[in-house]
Scaffold this active site. Structure first.
Site, PDB file in Angstrom:
ATOM      1  N   GLY A 106       0.732  -1.306   0.011  1.00  0.00           N
ATOM      2  CA  GLY A 106      -0.099   0.018  -0.103  1.00  0.00           C
ATOM      3  C   GLY A 106       0.708   1.398   0.111  1.00  0.00           C
ATOM      4  O   GLY A 106       0.096   2.540  -0.353  1.00  0.00           O
ATOM      5  N   GLU A 148       3.942  -6.706   1.742  1.00  0.00           N
ATOM      6  CA  GLU A 148       3.763  -7.053   0.363  1.00  0.00           C
ATOM      7  C   GLU A 148       3.592  -5.872  -0.589  1.00  0.00           C
ATOM      8  O   GLU A 148       2.435  -5.964  -0.961  1.00  0.00           O
ATOM      9  CB  GLU A 148       2.834  -8.303   0.102  1.00  0.00           C
ATOM     10  CG  GLU A 148       1.606  -8.045   0.897  1.00  0.00           C
ATOM     11  CD  GLU A 148       0.624  -9.022   0.877  1.00  0.00           C
ATOM     12  OE1 GLU A 148       1.010 -10.310   0.564  1.00  0.00           O
ATOM     13  OE2 GLU A 148      -0.606  -8.875   0.914  1.00  0.00           O
ATOM     14  N   PRO A 149       4.301  -5.073  -0.852  1.00  0.00           N
ATOM     15  CA  PRO A 149       4.231  -3.998  -1.570  1.00  0.00           C
ATOM     16  C   PRO A 149       4.118  -4.256  -3.162  1.00  0.00           C
ATOM     17  O   PRO A 149       5.200  -4.873  -3.362  1.00  0.00           O
ATOM     18  CB  PRO A 149       5.345  -2.877  -1.133  1.00  0.00           C
ATOM     19  CG  PRO A 149       6.435  -3.821  -0.960  1.00  0.00           C
ATOM     20  CD  PRO A 149       5.728  -5.168  -0.176  1.00  0.00           C
ATOM     21  N   ARG A 180       3.038  -1.422  -5.517  1.00  0.00           N
ATOM     22  CA  ARG A 180       3.121  -0.162  -6.521  1.00  0.00           C
ATOM     23  C   ARG A 180       4.580   0.703  -6.337  1.00  0.00           C
ATOM     24  O   ARG A 180       4.941   0.994  -7.175  1.00  0.00           O
ATOM     25  CB  ARG A 180       2.253   0.818  -6.126  1.00  0.00           C
ATOM     26  CG  ARG A 180       1.918   2.017  -6.984  1.00  0.00           C
ATOM     27  CD  ARG A 180       0.958   3.407  -6.042  1.00  0.00           C
ATOM     28  NE  ARG A 180      -0.252   2.654  -5.766  1.00  0.00           N
ATOM     29  CZ  ARG A 180      -1.402   2.673  -6.427  1.00  0.00           C
ATOM     30  NH1 ARG A 180      -1.272   3.248  -7.762  1.00  0.00           N
ATOM     31  NH2 ARG A 180      -2.555   1.882  -6.113  1.00  0.00           N
ATOM     32  N   TYR A 213      -9.773   5.582 -12.359  1.00  0.00           N
ATOM     33  CA  TYR A 213      -9.737   6.318 -11.272  1.00  0.00           C
ATOM     34  C   TYR A 213      -9.296   7.943 -11.148  1.00  0.00           C
ATOM     35  O   TYR A 213      -9.082   8.382 -10.277  1.00  0.00           O
ATOM     36  CB  TYR A 213      -8.422   5.741 -10.307  1.00  0.00           C
ATOM     37  CG  TYR A 213      -8.174   4.251 -10.264  1.00  0.00           C
ATOM     38  CD1 TYR A 213      -9.418   3.413  -9.810  1.00  0.00           C
ATOM     39  CD2 TYR A 213      -7.141   3.675 -10.955  1.00  0.00           C
ATOM     40  CE1 TYR A 213      -9.125   1.925  -9.861  1.00  0.00           C
ATOM     41  CE2 TYR A 213      -7.024   2.293 -10.885  1.00  0.00           C
ATOM     42  CZ  TYR A 213      -7.867   1.538 -10.560  1.00  0.00           C
ATOM     43  OH  TYR A 213      -7.731   0.147 -10.427  1.00  0.00           O
ATOM     44  N   CYS A 224     -11.703   4.438 -28.515  1.00  0.00           N
ATOM     45  CA  CYS A 224     -12.924   5.118 -28.992  1.00  0.00           C
ATOM     46  C   CYS A 224     -13.912   5.261 -27.597  1.00  0.00           C
ATOM     47  O   CYS A 224     -14.695   4.743 -27.581  1.00  0.00           O
ATOM     48  CB  CYS A 224     -13.633   4.472 -29.959  1.00  0.00           C
ATOM     49  SG  CYS A 224     -12.644   4.361 -31.560  1.00  0.00           S
ATOM     50  N   GLU A 225     -13.341   6.274 -26.923  1.00  0.00           N
ATOM     51  CA  GLU A 225     -14.331   6.629 -25.843  1.00  0.00           C
ATOM     52  C   GLU A 225     -13.830   7.922 -25.433  1.00  0.00           C
ATOM     53  O   GLU A 225     -12.755   8.325 -25.502  1.00  0.00           O
ATOM     54  CB  GLU A 225     -13.956   5.899 -24.392  1.00  0.00           C
ATOM     55  CG  GLU A 225     -14.038   4.333 -24.551  1.00  0.00           C
ATOM     56  CD  GLU A 225     -15.290   3.873 -23.578  1.00  0.00           C
ATOM     57  OE1 GLU A 225     -15.583   4.566 -22.849  1.00  0.00           O
ATOM     58  OE2 GLU A 225     -15.537   2.516 -23.626  1.00  0.00           O
TER      59      GLU A 225
HETATM   60  N1  LLP Z   1      -1.453  -7.074  -0.740  1.00  0.00           N
HETATM   61  C1  LLP Z   1      -2.968  -7.169  -1.119  1.00  0.00           C
HETATM   62  C2  LLP Z   1      -3.498  -8.119  -0.316  1.00  0.00           C
HETATM   63  C3  LLP Z   1      -3.432  -6.276  -2.043  1.00  0.00           C
HETATM   64  O1  LLP Z   1      -4.682  -6.433  -2.114  1.00  0.00           O
HETATM   65  C4  LLP Z   1      -2.751  -5.292  -2.843  1.00  0.00           C
HETATM   66  C5  LLP Z   1      -3.118  -4.602  -3.682  1.00  0.00           C
HETATM   67  C6  LLP Z   1      -1.272  -5.261  -2.277  1.00  0.00           C
HETATM   68  C7  LLP Z   1      -0.747  -6.043  -1.340  1.00  0.00           C
HETATM   69  C8  LLP Z   1      -0.354  -4.385  -2.881  1.00  0.00           C
HETATM   70  O2  LLP Z   1      -0.394  -3.161  -2.845  1.00  0.00           O
HETATM   71  P1  LLP Z   1       0.163  -1.756  -3.430  1.00  0.00           P
HETATM   72  O3  LLP Z   1       1.364  -1.812  -2.734  1.00  0.00           O
HETATM   73  O4  LLP Z   1       0.532  -1.887  -4.751  1.00  0.00           O
HETATM   74  O5  LLP Z   1      -0.525  -0.661  -3.217  1.00  0.00           O
HETATM   75  N2  LLP Z   1      -5.504  -1.091  -9.503  1.00  0.00           N
HETATM   76  C9  LLP Z   1      -5.302  -0.110  -8.214  1.00  0.00           C
HETATM   77  C10 LLP Z   1      -4.549  -0.840  -7.127  1.00  0.00           C
HETATM   78  C11 LLP Z   1      -5.491  -1.946  -6.559  1.00  0.00           C
HETATM   79  C12 LLP Z   1      -4.613  -2.607  -5.510  1.00  0.00           C
HETATM   80  C13 LLP Z   1      -5.158  -3.763  -5.029  1.00  0.00           C
HETATM   81  N3  LLP Z   1      -4.370  -4.499  -4.156  1.00  0.00           N
HETATM   82  C14 LLP Z   1      -4.459   1.238  -9.122  1.00  0.00           C
HETATM   83  O6  LLP Z   1      -4.100   1.185 -10.063  1.00  0.00           O
HETATM   84  O7  LLP Z   1      -4.742   2.061  -8.215  1.00  0.00           O
END
Ligand code: LLP
Length: 437
Positions: free
Chosen positions: A249, A287-288, A290, A331, A358-359
């Site tokens: 996150g 578990e990052p 992004r 988003y 096409c949107e």
């Molecule tokens: N762990 C779990 C259980 C998750 O559901 C997620 C992301 C992560 C780790 C990794 O989170 P991060 O570090 O990437 O924030 N498509 C959306 C983001 C969806 C995230 C879903 N879960 C976007 O493009 O902003």
């Protein structure tokens, strides 16, 4: 500063043209075509090191990369080399990781509706942990594991009652989430595991409080809740849980108005809460997704048609858009961009970069100041490493772009551009519709 606080890859330089990893981006566009995803290896390895350094004093830490952000064989190889494990959510991700030569003990299988086939595959490949999300899954996993004469090592996914978004967060008693057991269901699932689910071995708890998070207080609170729950479970059920997965996150900097904390600030919040509340320090999984991959990625587009609408607003269309990056239309995500081949132009104009799909909603960046654009100019959109390729589609039957890895002035293709034949490769025509020549 850690890499997640930078809009651009750390190797970005303004020479004649914009370069990343020592590679001229206009050259890359010429060689590989556009749109093109470019990943900077130095930024990716740099952020891995930042995570490892930030948590180095915390002995029992396991870094997992959330594959959903970007899952390709070459990226998995780099993360594996950097010592990361993998958080996976589908057979496809598990298969990619397996085929990339990863020790499957380092893999966690997550998700709110794992299929029987996926669970079978995960057990066969020997994934290290299952994050069990709900009652149905616990029963199914136990059944399949016992058929196979195996024991699944599990964490329980819980909803800790924290919702953390970019600029604020809330704590709620009751959480409306499709993921995990809420706190009131934990005793029931633990009792079932103790009495009936003999092929499940409970190791710990798992939570994930959101994505693109800018506040570390919510991690502190999450850790506190998880630790208190672990000690309550010990008292009530006599089970000692030694593992805790706090999810991913951490945010990144898409534009200058985004101010994510550094990885070390995140680590401080987590370890401080841990030392304050835990009697015995558990193994932490983090578990990052992004923050690991986003800043190392950029997308190159070529400018094409343009128009000025009554009132003076100018649109310039690029050769990609919502199919290679659905985030702006899904988003309202904001991005930063630069024109690769016009670094010394002092003049700027305000334009809206439109996609080619096409949107009407296919707009990449609204009202950005750029040097006056001409057809053929190459535009670099920053911070597209996460959730771009992984959420890409073939909308309008457009081929998905290629991806290259750059490092030390060298580029390697890591995903080939799709071809027109790829697009029809899964099509079938029933005999009665076939054209007889
Ligand atoms: N762990 C779990 C259980 C998750 O559901 C997620 C992301 C992560 C780790 C990794 O989170 P991060 O570090 O990437 O924030 N498509 C959306 C983001 C969806 C995230 C879903 N879960 C976007 O493009 O902003």
């Amino acid at each position: 500063m850690s890499e997640n606080q930078s809009i651009k890859p750390i190797t970005t330089e303004e020479r004649n043209n914009l370069t990343i990893g020592g590679c001229d981006l206009a050259e890359l566009a010429k060689i590989y075509g556009t749109p093109l995803y470019v990943i900077d290896e130095a930024t990716l390895r740099g952020i891995c090191k930042s995570y490892k350094t930030a948590f180095k004093d915390y002995k029992n830490i396991k870094m997992m990369y959330a594959c959903k952000a970007l899952c390709t064989s070459a990226i998995i190889r780099i993360l594996d080399e950097e010592g990361f494990g993998f958080d996976t959510v589908s057979a496809g991700e598990i298969y990619t990781v397996y085929k990339s030569g990863v020790d499957m003990k380092k893999v966690l299988f997550n998700g709110n509706n794992k299929s029987k086939k996926e669970i079978e595959l995960a057990l066969e490949y020997g994934v290290g942990r299952f994050s069990v999300d709900n009652f149905y899954e616990a029963c199914l996993l136990n059944e399949i594991a016992s058929e196979k004469n195996k024991t699944a090592e599990i964490l329980l996914r819980i909803t800790p009652g924290i919702e953390c978004h970019t600029h604020n967060y809330i704590k709620t008693g009751q959480t409306d989430s499709k993921f995990g057991f809420d706190l009131t269901q934990i005793d029931e699932i633990i009792s079932l595991i103790k009495s009936e689910y003999k092929n499940l071995h409970l190791k710990g708890l798992h939570a994930h409080i959101g994505s693109q998070i800018f506040e570390t207080q919510c991690y502190y609170d999450e850790v506190e809740i998880l630790i208190k729950e672990i000690s309550r479970i010990k008292k009530q059920h006599g089970i000692e849980l030694k593992e805790m997965n706090i999810g991913g996150g951490l945010g990144v900097r898409y534009t200058t108005t985004d101010n994510p904390p550094s990885v070390s600030i995140l680590a401080e919040a987590v370890t401080e809460a841990m030392h304050k509340y835990a009697l015995e320090i558990p193994t932490i999984y983090i578990e990052p997704g992004r923050s690991i991959i986003s800043p190392s990625g950029v997308t190159l587009y070529k400018a094409g048609s343009s128009k000025i609408v009554p009132g003076g607003k100018k649109y310039v269309a690029v050769d990609g858009g919502m199919a290679d990056n659905p985030r702006p239309s899904m988003y309202q995500a904001k991005y930063t961009a630069q024109v690769v081949n016009k670094l010394n132009h002092s003049q700027t104009e305000t334009v809206t970069l439109a996609g080619r799909f096409c949107e009407s909603g296919d707009i990449l960046i609204e009202n950005i100041e750029l040097p006056p654009l001409e057809a053929g100019d190459i535009i670099c959109v920053f911070n597209t490493g996460a959730y771009n390729y992984s959420m890409a589609s073939n909308y309008n039957r457009v081929e998905k772009p290629a991806m290259v890895l750059v490092n030390n002035s060298h580029s390697d293709i890591i995903i080939y551009r799709e071809t027109l034949d790829d697009l029809i490769s899964k099509d079938c025509i029933p005999d009665r519709l076939k054209k007889n020549d």
